[in-house]
Design a protein around this motif. Structure first.
Motif: not given
Length: 56
Positions: A6, A9-10, A13-17, A20, A47, A50, A54
């Protein structure tokens, strides 16, 4: 899914943000023509990771 997955994944997601935002900036200011492709590849790898986390 355990706590470690978890948290990973968090972080992803920050890295993806952040990536972008960098991608948008790189597209507006094309100093290095290879940079947008590299950033898109980083996003895709994150991605994929992640999705693997999951599944497990």
């Amino acid at each position: 899914m355990d706590k470690k997955a978890k948290k990973r994944i968090e972080v992803l997601r920050k890295k993806i943000s952040q990536s972008q935002v960098l991608l948008a900036a790189a597209k507006q200011q094309p100093d290095d023509p290879d940079e947008p492709a590299r950033i898109e590849a980083d996003i895709a790898r994150a991605e994929e990771e992640i999705a693997k986390l999951k599944e497990s």
